[in-house]
Scaffold this active site. Structure first.
Site, PDB file in Angstrom:
ATOM      1  N   TYR A   1      -5.109   5.889  -6.578  1.00  0.00           N
ATOM      2  CA  TYR A   1      -4.726   4.594  -6.037  1.00  0.00           C
ATOM      3  C   TYR A   1      -5.525   4.384  -4.755  1.00  0.00           C
ATOM      4  O   TYR A   1      -5.284   5.039  -3.748  1.00  0.00           O
ATOM      5  CB  TYR A   1      -3.222   4.626  -5.769  1.00  0.00           C
ATOM      6  CG  TYR A   1      -2.574   3.328  -5.309  1.00  0.00           C
ATOM      7  CD1 TYR A   1      -3.277   2.342  -4.638  1.00  0.00           C
ATOM      8  CD2 TYR A   1      -1.224   3.109  -5.557  1.00  0.00           C
ATOM      9  CE1 TYR A   1      -2.654   1.183  -4.228  1.00  0.00           C
ATOM     10  CE2 TYR A   1      -0.591   1.954  -5.143  1.00  0.00           C
ATOM     11  CZ  TYR A   1      -1.312   0.993  -4.472  1.00  0.00           C
ATOM     12  OH  TYR A   1      -0.685  -0.148  -4.047  1.00  0.00           O
TER      13      TYR A   1
ATOM     14  N   ASP B   1       4.730   0.911   4.679  1.00  0.00           N
ATOM     15  CA  ASP B   1       4.906  -0.396   4.054  1.00  0.00           C
ATOM     16  C   ASP B   1       5.018  -1.509   5.078  1.00  0.00           C
ATOM     17  O   ASP B   1       5.492  -1.308   6.189  1.00  0.00           O
ATOM     18  CB  ASP B   1       6.159  -0.392   3.171  1.00  0.00           C
ATOM     19  CG  ASP B   1       5.926   0.366   1.880  1.00  0.00           C
ATOM     20  OD1 ASP B   1       5.047  -0.066   1.114  1.00  0.00           O
ATOM     21  OD2 ASP B   1       6.595   1.390   1.655  1.00  0.00           O
TER      22      ASP B   1
ATOM     23  N   GLU C   1       4.935   0.641 -11.501  1.00  0.00           N
ATOM     24  CA  GLU C   1       5.264   1.502 -10.353  1.00  0.00           C
ATOM     25  C   GLU C   1       6.617   1.076  -9.806  1.00  0.00           C
ATOM     26  O   GLU C   1       6.820  -0.095  -9.472  1.00  0.00           O
ATOM     27  CB  GLU C   1       4.205   1.377  -9.248  1.00  0.00           C
ATOM     28  CG  GLU C   1       2.933   2.145  -9.554  1.00  0.00           C
ATOM     29  CD  GLU C   1       1.911   2.111  -8.413  1.00  0.00           C
ATOM     30  OE1 GLU C   1       0.835   2.699  -8.585  1.00  0.00           O
ATOM     31  OE2 GLU C   1       2.188   1.491  -7.364  1.00  0.00           O
TER      32      GLU C   1
END
Lengths: 399, 267
Positions: B175, B60, B49
């Protein structure tokens, strides 16, 4: 009169708005949307909100006819909607009272907020104290330095202020950090966003809580002047005070709506925060809207003398109002805003916030070109006490 | 069949789980991007990725945010990311590459142009962190004719209804975000992840990977017993951060190899 009922169910204002967030936040946002839509039409909630606005905030705020200023300009009459007289000194408290009431009903004991100039942080810390909730405010470390007084005010009110060191260390980075906190503590935390941006339902909800400003004007203007204004002006950073005063006027098509962005050192200089005037559509902070970005889609750093307008995006409803032509958007430079600031101090005995001084400067530009019986209504969204250090510094004075 | 599906099929036959490392293109430098990818493959990575740097990476944590800042300081753009994939493909046609990033750089390039450039470069999957399903469908309609998979996140707070909706749209793999928080946090509850992955697998047509906060071999080993793939991101970025620019690929390769051995220990 046309009916105006934006946004749609998914939070879209035409192509703008929406819910652009990571899956990790979706459940929290869905829950917020459900709860807000429930209490939005709840008479008991609305009655309590009206009570708080009257007795805690001090509403309705008056409209003041700035006669000396208008006479000196020799044209249209300038009226000021005195949001600066609210508790905590700006319109921001309208929204934080509403969101704190919602947080209580959702059983959230902890509120978080982002802040630029510190006004929204102070307004959030205030309601958190009022309702006995834990409060954490994220603020760019650059803004912490520039706005030391407001940082201390928040601490006095019992809030914890967290300086944000990432990115440009300003409002947009504080917003990123608050979102991260929310993702991590979503079960017990309510995120009080301070402007009409962010994922749906925030742009709608923050507008609704501030719409009291325009609703009051609709009643007050005929009482004071015998009619509605020709133009309504408000400064636009994220755009909450502007949406607050614009919203009720949108169906009144004979009233021009004018949003005033931060032109900084001039739009041509590249050092400004005028996303609607000089930006392009993109996606940031949960919604699609006009942004200041580079050719690769990276958000660029903005500049304004007023920290409250120093933001690279803008609420999606403004993007829509711009594209449809219902509202016009212009930019005022730091120097023009400062000139308006000093003029209002001396001619009317009112010290305006530097943010609001942008809207005032645009009114002062337009007034001489208009007839004496025409009316400009300026949303004086905040008072300038917080800006003493900034203004003094620009004048070469150390306090 | 897409390169991603072929990879998972092969792994299933070998009764192994996929190891998916993540790093941000341009961290520590654009020059080291392809060597880092090659070192990952040599260390035992099955799929890579690549993070597209963005100025405001809201989902994040501080580690990956710093990686973005380092890349942006060098002016790394989405074009550079795609060029890096092209260069990697000149030497490796087997390892799938997934781009992970935020909507704005993609929208700025234009969805159609982005889809076309992905196909030319040899990208196998795209995960846009902040796209809601409707927007993702619009992008997916451009990606799927080019044999590029649309990867989606699911989280501990996703409802059953949401899981069904995402599962129906997902190609390649899903995911699963293993904790409540941002990338790099460290409070994984393995038993809870096992329950959640089972819940997703009951409706998903594609393999389910787990990531966010996998920092050590023991966690990777435990989670590889319950998921089809393990995604490691912040831990790798930390390795890059503490290595010199020239040593970064080797250091990352060695780290991947430790994860690989831990994951294969129970075979």
């Amino acid at each position: 009169m046309k009916i105006y009922d934006m946004p749609d169910r998914e939070g879209h204002f035409g192509p703008y708005g929406g819910t652009f967030v990571s899956e990790t936040l979706i459940a929290a946002i869905d829950e917020l949307k459900r709860q807000y839509l429930r209490f939005r039409d709840d008479p008991e909630f609305q009655a309590e909100f009206a009570y708080e606005l009257k007795h805690y905030v001090g509403r309705p705020s008056p409209i003041y006819h700035a006669r000396r200023l208008s006479e000196s300009l020799g044209g249209a009459q300038i009226y000021l909607k005195r949001e600066d007289l609210n508790h905590t000194g700006a319109h921001k408290i309208n929204n934080t009272v509403g969101q704190a009431m919602l947080a209580r009903r959702m059983g959230k004991q902890r509120v978080i907020a982002e802040t630029g100039a510190g006004q929204h942080g102070v307004a959030t810390a205030t309601v958190a104290a009022r309702y006995g909730m834990e409060c954490v405010v994220y603020m760019g470390s650059e803004d912490v330095r520039r706005q030391a007084q407001n940082v201390y005010r928040m601490k006095l009110l019992g809030a914890r202020v967290v300086p944000v060191e990432s990115g440009s260390k300003t409002l947009k980075d504080a917003l990123n950090e608050a979102m991260r906190d929310w993702v991590t503590h979503v079960q017990d935390t309510f995120y009080i966003i301070g402007t009409v941006a962010g994922p749906h339902p925030y742009p709608m909800m923050v507008r609704d809580f501030n719409a009291v400003v325009g609703r009051e004007c609709l009643v007050q203007m005929p009482e004071m002047a015998g009619r509605q204004p020709d133009v309504v002006l408000a400064c636009v950073g994220g755009g909450s005070n502007a949406m607050g005063i614009f919203h009720s006027y949108i169906p009144h098509e004979s009233v021009r709506l004018m949003g005033v962005e931060a032109g900084g050192e001039g739009v041509a200089s590249g050092h400004h925060a005028a996303s609607l005037v000089a930006g392009t559509p993109g996606v940031l902070h949960g919604n699609r809207t006009y942004l200041l970005q580079d050719a690769n889609g990276q958000i660029i750093e903005t500049h304004s003398i007023s920290a409250g307008l120093d933001y690279p995006g803008v609420g999606p409803e403004h993007a829509w109002l711009k594209d449809t032509g219902r509202a016009e958007y212009v930019a005022i430079t730091d120097d023009e805003a400062l000139n308006a600031f000093h003029t209002l101090c001396r001619m009317e005995g009112i010290i305006p916030a530097l943010e609001s001084s942008h809207a005032l400067a645009q009114a002062m530009k337009m007034a001489p070109t208009m007839k004496r019986d025409q009316i400009l209504l300026v949303n004086l969204s905040g008072r300038g006490d917080k800006d003493m250090a900034t203004v003094a510094e620009r004048s070469g004075i150390r306090l | 069949m897409s390169r991603i599906s072929a990879t998972f099929e092969k792994l299933a036959q070998e009764r192994r789980k996929a190891l998916i490392p993540f790093f941000t293109v341009g961290d520590p430098s654009l020059h080291q991007c392809v060597p880092t990818m090659q070192a990952m493959v040599a260390g035992g990575a099955d799929l890579i990725e690549l993070g597209i740097p963005f100025s405001d990476p809201m989902a994040d944590g501080p580690t990956i945010q710093r990686a973005s800042e380092r890349a942006l300081k060098q002016g790394v753009s989405l074009n550079d990311v795609l060029d890096a994939v092209s260069r990697f493909r000149q030497g490796d046609v087997a390892t799938p590459v997934v781009l992970m990033g935020y909507a704005n750089p993609i929208e700025r390039m234009g969805r159609e142009a982005f889809a076309e450039r992905c196909a030319e470069a040899g990208v196998d999957g795209v995960l846009v962190v902040d796209y809601p399903p409707d927007e993702a469908r619009a992008l997916g309609a451009l990606l799927s004719p080019r044999n590029i998979d649309s990867i989606f996140l699911l989280s501990p707070t996703s409802t059953d209804e949401r899981i069904k909706e995402i599962a129906a749209m997902s190609t390649g793999y899903i995911y699963y975000v293993s904790l409540r928080g941002v990338t790099g946090a460290s409070n994984i509850d393995v038993a809870d992840v096992a329950r959640q992955v089972a819940r997703i697998k009951s409706v998903a047509r594609v393999p389910v990977g787990v990531g966010f906060g996998i920092r050590d071999d023991a966690t990777a080993r435990a989670l590889s017993a319950v998921a089809d793939a393990i995604v490691v991101g912040s831990r790798i970025v930390e390795e890059i951060e503490t290595s010199s620019e020239s040593q970064a690929p080797a250091a990352v390769g060695a780290l991947i190899n430790r994860f690989r051995q831990a994951m294969d220990a129970d075979r």
